[in-house]
Design a protein around this motif. Structure first.
Motif, PDB file in Angstrom:
ATOM      1  N   GLU A   1      10.919  19.246  -7.880  1.00  0.00           N
ATOM      2  CA  GLU A   1       9.536  19.447  -8.293  1.00  0.00           C
ATOM      3  C   GLU A   1       9.050  18.357  -9.246  1.00  0.00           C
ATOM      4  O   GLU A   1       7.866  18.039  -9.294  1.00  0.00           O
ATOM      5  N   LEU A   2       9.954  17.755 -10.036  1.00  0.00           N
ATOM      6  CA  LEU A   2       9.567  16.784 -11.052  1.00  0.00           C
ATOM      7  C   LEU A   2       9.473  15.356 -10.523  1.00  0.00           C
ATOM      8  O   LEU A   2       8.675  14.565 -11.027  1.00  0.00           O
ATOM      9  N   MET A   3      10.256  15.000  -9.532  1.00  0.00           N
ATOM     10  CA  MET A   3      10.286  13.629  -9.049  1.00  0.00           C
ATOM     11  C   MET A   3       8.982  13.191  -8.376  1.00  0.00           C
ATOM     12  O   MET A   3       8.480  12.086  -8.660  1.00  0.00           O
ATOM     13  N   PRO A   4       8.360  13.980  -7.496  1.00  0.00           N
ATOM     14  CA  PRO A   4       7.138  13.508  -6.813  1.00  0.00           C
ATOM     15  C   PRO A   4       6.000  13.127  -7.756  1.00  0.00           C
ATOM     16  O   PRO A   4       5.404  12.050  -7.595  1.00  0.00           O
ATOM     17  N   PRO A   5       5.643  13.974  -8.753  1.00  0.00           N
ATOM     18  CA  PRO A   5       4.547  13.541  -9.643  1.00  0.00           C
ATOM     19  C   PRO A   5       4.899  12.287 -10.441  1.00  0.00           C
ATOM     20  O   PRO A   5       4.025  11.462 -10.712  1.00  0.00           O
ATOM     21  N   ALA A   6       6.177  12.140 -10.794  1.00  0.00           N
ATOM     22  CA  ALA A   6       6.588  10.935 -11.519  1.00  0.00           C
ATOM     23  C   ALA A   6       6.412   9.701 -10.642  1.00  0.00           C
ATOM     24  O   ALA A   6       5.902   8.670 -11.092  1.00  0.00           O
ATOM     25  N   LEU A   7       6.826   9.805  -9.372  1.00  0.00           N
ATOM     26  CA  LEU A   7       6.702   8.664  -8.465  1.00  0.00           C
ATOM     27  C   LEU A   7       5.242   8.336  -8.172  1.00  0.00           C
ATOM     28  O   LEU A   7       4.890   7.163  -8.001  1.00  0.00           O
ATOM     29  N   ARG A   8       4.372   9.336  -8.117  1.00  0.00           N
ATOM     30  CA  ARG A   8       2.947   9.069  -7.904  1.00  0.00           C
ATOM     31  C   ARG A   8       2.370   8.293  -9.093  1.00  0.00           C
ATOM     32  O   ARG A   8       1.583   7.354  -8.916  1.00  0.00           O
ATOM     33  N   THR A   9       2.766   8.689 -10.289  1.00  0.00           N
ATOM     34  CA  THR A   9       2.316   7.963 -11.482  1.00  0.00           C
ATOM     35  C   THR A   9       2.798   6.524 -11.465  1.00  0.00           C
ATOM     36  O   THR A   9       2.044   5.582 -11.765  1.00  0.00           O
ATOM     37  N   ILE A  10       4.065   6.330 -11.111  1.00  0.00           N
ATOM     38  CA  ILE A  10       4.649   4.990 -11.070  1.00  0.00           C
ATOM     39  C   ILE A  10       3.930   4.124 -10.037  1.00  0.00           C
ATOM     40  O   ILE A  10       3.608   2.957 -10.283  1.00  0.00           O
ATOM     41  N   ALA A  11       3.664   4.679  -8.855  1.00  0.00           N
ATOM     42  CA  ALA A  11       3.007   3.908  -7.799  1.00  0.00           C
ATOM     43  C   ALA A  11       1.603   3.467  -8.224  1.00  0.00           C
ATOM     44  O   ALA A  11       1.206   2.309  -8.014  1.00  0.00           O
ATOM     45  N   ALA A  12       0.833   4.388  -8.812  1.00  0.00           N
ATOM     46  CA  ALA A  12      -0.518   4.047  -9.257  1.00  0.00           C
ATOM     47  C   ALA A  12      -0.481   2.993 -10.356  1.00  0.00           C
ATOM     48  O   ALA A  12      -1.298   2.048 -10.378  1.00  0.00           O
ATOM     49  N   LEU A  13       0.479   3.119 -11.261  1.00  0.00           N
ATOM     50  CA  LEU A  13       0.619   2.163 -12.347  1.00  0.00           C
ATOM     51  C   LEU A  13       1.020   0.792 -11.825  1.00  0.00           C
ATOM     52  O   LEU A  13       0.487  -0.239 -12.249  1.00  0.00           O
ATOM     53  N   HIS A  14       1.951   0.763 -10.863  1.00  0.00           N
ATOM     54  CA  HIS A  14       2.372  -0.504 -10.267  1.00  0.00           C
ATOM     55  C   HIS A  14       1.195  -1.194  -9.590  1.00  0.00           C
ATOM     56  O   HIS A  14       1.008  -2.421  -9.714  1.00  0.00           O
ATOM     57  N   ASP A  15       0.373  -0.441  -8.890  1.00  0.00           N
ATOM     58  CA  ASP A  15      -0.789  -1.021  -8.216  1.00  0.00           C
ATOM     59  C   ASP A  15      -1.773  -1.613  -9.229  1.00  0.00           C
ATOM     60  O   ASP A  15      -2.333  -2.699  -9.009  1.00  0.00           O
ATOM     61  N   GLU A  16      -1.974  -0.923 -10.352  1.00  0.00           N
ATOM     62  CA  GLU A  16      -2.922  -1.400 -11.357  1.00  0.00           C
ATOM     63  C   GLU A  16      -2.437  -2.686 -12.013  1.00  0.00           C
ATOM     64  O   GLU A  16      -3.205  -3.643 -12.179  1.00  0.00           O
ATOM     65  N   ILE A  17      -1.151  -2.734 -12.383  1.00  0.00           N
ATOM     66  CA  ILE A  17      -0.608  -3.948 -13.006  1.00  0.00           C
ATOM     67  C   ILE A  17      -0.598  -5.097 -11.996  1.00  0.00           C
ATOM     68  O   ILE A  17      -0.918  -6.246 -12.338  1.00  0.00           O
ATOM     69  N   SER A  18      -0.255  -4.809 -10.742  1.00  0.00           N
ATOM     70  CA  SER A  18      -0.237  -5.845  -9.713  1.00  0.00           C
ATOM     71  C   SER A  18      -1.632  -6.422  -9.498  1.00  0.00           C
ATOM     72  O   SER A  18      -1.788  -7.626  -9.257  1.00  0.00           O
ATOM     73  N   GLU A  19      -2.642  -5.576  -9.582  1.00  0.00           N
ATOM     74  CA  GLU A  19      -4.018  -6.046  -9.420  1.00  0.00           C
ATOM     75  C   GLU A  19      -4.404  -6.996 -10.548  1.00  0.00           C
ATOM     76  O   GLU A  19      -5.069  -8.008 -10.317  1.00  0.00           O
ATOM     77  N   VAL A  20      -3.970  -6.682 -11.758  1.00  0.00           N
ATOM     78  CA  VAL A  20      -4.235  -7.572 -12.893  1.00  0.00           C
ATOM     79  C   VAL A  20      -3.533  -8.908 -12.693  1.00  0.00           C
ATOM     80  O   VAL A  20      -4.107  -9.979 -12.922  1.00  0.00           O
ATOM     81  N   LEU A  21      -2.283  -8.866 -12.235  1.00  0.00           N
ATOM     82  CA  LEU A  21      -1.520 -10.090 -12.026  1.00  0.00           C
ATOM     83  C   LEU A  21      -2.085 -10.923 -10.878  1.00  0.00           C
ATOM     84  O   LEU A  21      -2.005 -12.161 -10.899  1.00  0.00           O
ATOM     85  N   ALA A  22      -2.648 -10.270  -9.872  1.00  0.00           N
ATOM     86  CA  ALA A  22      -3.139 -10.979  -8.692  1.00  0.00           C
ATOM     87  C   ALA A  22      -4.494 -11.624  -8.905  1.00  0.00           C
ATOM     88  O   ALA A  22      -4.916 -12.447  -8.088  1.00  0.00           O
ATOM     89  N   ALA A  23      -5.186 -11.255  -9.965  1.00  0.00           N
ATOM     90  CA  ALA A  23      -6.507 -11.836 -10.216  1.00  0.00           C
ATOM     91  C   ALA A  23      -6.395 -13.345 -10.319  1.00  0.00           C
ATOM     92  O   ALA A  23      -5.543 -13.876 -11.033  1.00  0.00           O
TER      93      ALA A  23
END
Length: 459
Positions: free
Chosen positions: A186-208
């Protein structure tokens, strides 16, 4: 007493003489200093007109004193400011009086800001923004520094780090209850969703595709070409002063000469290079080698000549503009884009990459000034387009990019299929450490001296 625990003082305003001068005092003994010199502490955050007296009760000056009690001060310590008359003798007398107190000493460069950082008033990205603001020479640099000082990157990094820690807490809770498989699932899926969204946001900053890191140092424009075509005359014209020796003899310029300009609010460094030609003189050969190297590393090359030829001397991927000089000595060639207009030319600047591309061309007289205004206008437009995206970017230093890249890599690794929970947690811990280093809260002693050593005394 350890130097870090001593009370410090310094002139915090500009060079003397001046109408007023500000002397700042910070530390545990700041209150004792104020009470001894002016009789009593003023109300916090209020200005009071007082007479400063030295240890012999001789009047030093009539001035305004302000008192900021800890922790509600710029450094987080007790802070006092003396707004004195800006004469050298007045300052010398006040400094002598301050130096007579035990455990009170002159501040080192950047020590006030470093204490603010160590007391949690600034994170490291904001301190770097303050450093950039102090050293800003152009309007664009000032705007970027103000945004960074206001938490442009620091606020995001703190939020990202908090999200990582929240995800890490979920995963570690699952590890603690590993014997209860349903809890862990029950705990792993919400954690992975947070990680994925965070990775996308940081990657977007780096890709600018921003140029904000270069905005601190400036666009580099190299003036290159054969000997005796007027390169030194042109750089003198752009600088509006004699920075390079002008001579009719080939090989006069042996080393690279640099001039910093403000073009339309953007920082531009123009470099004058040695004339590119074959030579038996070993000193001139070294000058030609350096000229080719700097031209290859530049963001833009102005190939100055008396004709249209560029040849194979210009290497690298930077755009190359043809600049035909000495038009006052003869008719312009038909290929010069004299009627195209600066605006139309600037619209095609980003299509001028490589030696084979169609190059903008200018006809000028560096000696007399003909056409130089159009060239400067085009350079300013090029700089504006070059830095356009950079001003909206979040990253302003190479250090920021490296640590964000590290955090993104760790987040990506934590999302690998089949990775054990313990390894996911370790990758997240490493990502949090990278962001902690970015903010200056984890293992940054190796960079603090370099950063704060650049500040002026009294800041």
């Amino acid at each position: 007493m350890h130097p870090n625990d001593q009370t410090i003082y310094a002139l915090a305003s500009g060079p003397l003489p001046s109408a007023l001068a500000i002397v700042r005092v910070s530390g545990a003994r700041a209150g004792d200093v104020v009470s001894a010199l002016v009789g009593s502490l003023p109300p916090p955050r209020s200005a009071r007109l007082v007479r400063i007296r030295d240890q012999n009760q001789d009047v030093i000056d009539e001035c305004v004193v302000l008192w900021f009690a800890a922790p509600a001060s710029a450094t987080g310590e007790d802070v006092a400011e003396f707004h004195i008359h800006g004469g050298r003798a007045v300052l010398a007398a006040l400094v002598k009086a301050l130096a007579a107190f035990d455990d009170v000493r002159p501040a080192e460069p950047g020590e006030f800001t470093r204490r603010a950082f160590e007391n949690g008033k600034l994170d490291l990205t904001e301190a770097e923004g303050l450093d950039d603001l102090i050293h800003a020479d152009t309007e664009a640099q000032r705007r970027l520094a103000v945004r960074q000082l206001g938490g442009l990157l620091g606020d995001r990094a703190r939020r990202w780090r908090a999200q990582i820690i929240e995800a890490l807490a979920l995963i570690e809770a699952g590890i603690d209850f590993a014997d209860e498989g349903d809890v862990q699932g029950e705990l792993m899926p919400p954690a992975l969703r947070t990680i994925a969204a965070l990775h996308d946001e940081i990657s977007e900053v780096l890709a600018a595709q921003g140029k904000s890191e270069r905005l601190r140092d400036g666009l580099v424009v190299a003036i290159a070409g054969p000997p005796n075509v007027g390169k030194s005359t042109l750089i003198n014209r752009l600088a509006r002063r004699e920075v390079a020796i002008v001579s009719p003899h080939a090989g006069t310029t042996r080393d690279v000469i640099e001039v910093q300009l403000d073009l339309g609010g953007y920082p531009v460094t123009v470099i004058d290079t040695a004339g590119i030609r074959e030579s038996d003189d070993p000193v001139e050969q070294e000058g030609v080698r350096r000229a080719k190297a700097r031209a290859a590393e530049a963001d833009l090359v102005l190939w100055l000549s008396a004709d249209e030829a560029i040849g194979a001397a210009v290497e690298g991927s930077a755009p190359v503009w043809r600049v035909r000089n000495k038009v006052d000595l003869g008719p312009q060639v038909d290929t010069v884009l004299a009627d195209s207009g600066v605006a139309a030319l600037a619209a095609n600047l980003w299509q001028t990459e490589g030696a084979a591309a169609a190059r903008p061309a200018f006809a000028i007289s560096a000696k007399r000034g003909d056409g130089v205004g159009d060239l400067i206008e085009a350079l300013a437009e090029f700089a504006a387009q070059y830095f356009a995206r950079g001003e909206a970017a979040v990253i302003s230093r190479h250090r920021h990019r490296v640590l964000l890249q590290d955090a993104a890599v760790m987040l990506q690794c934590s999302m690998e299929d089949g990775l054990a929970s313990e390894l996911v947690a370790e990758e997240l811990r490493l990502a949090a450490v990278a962001l902690g280093r970015l903010l200056g809260r984890v293992d940054v002693e190796d960079v603090l001296g370099e950063i704060f050593g650049r500040f002026c005394i009294g800041k």
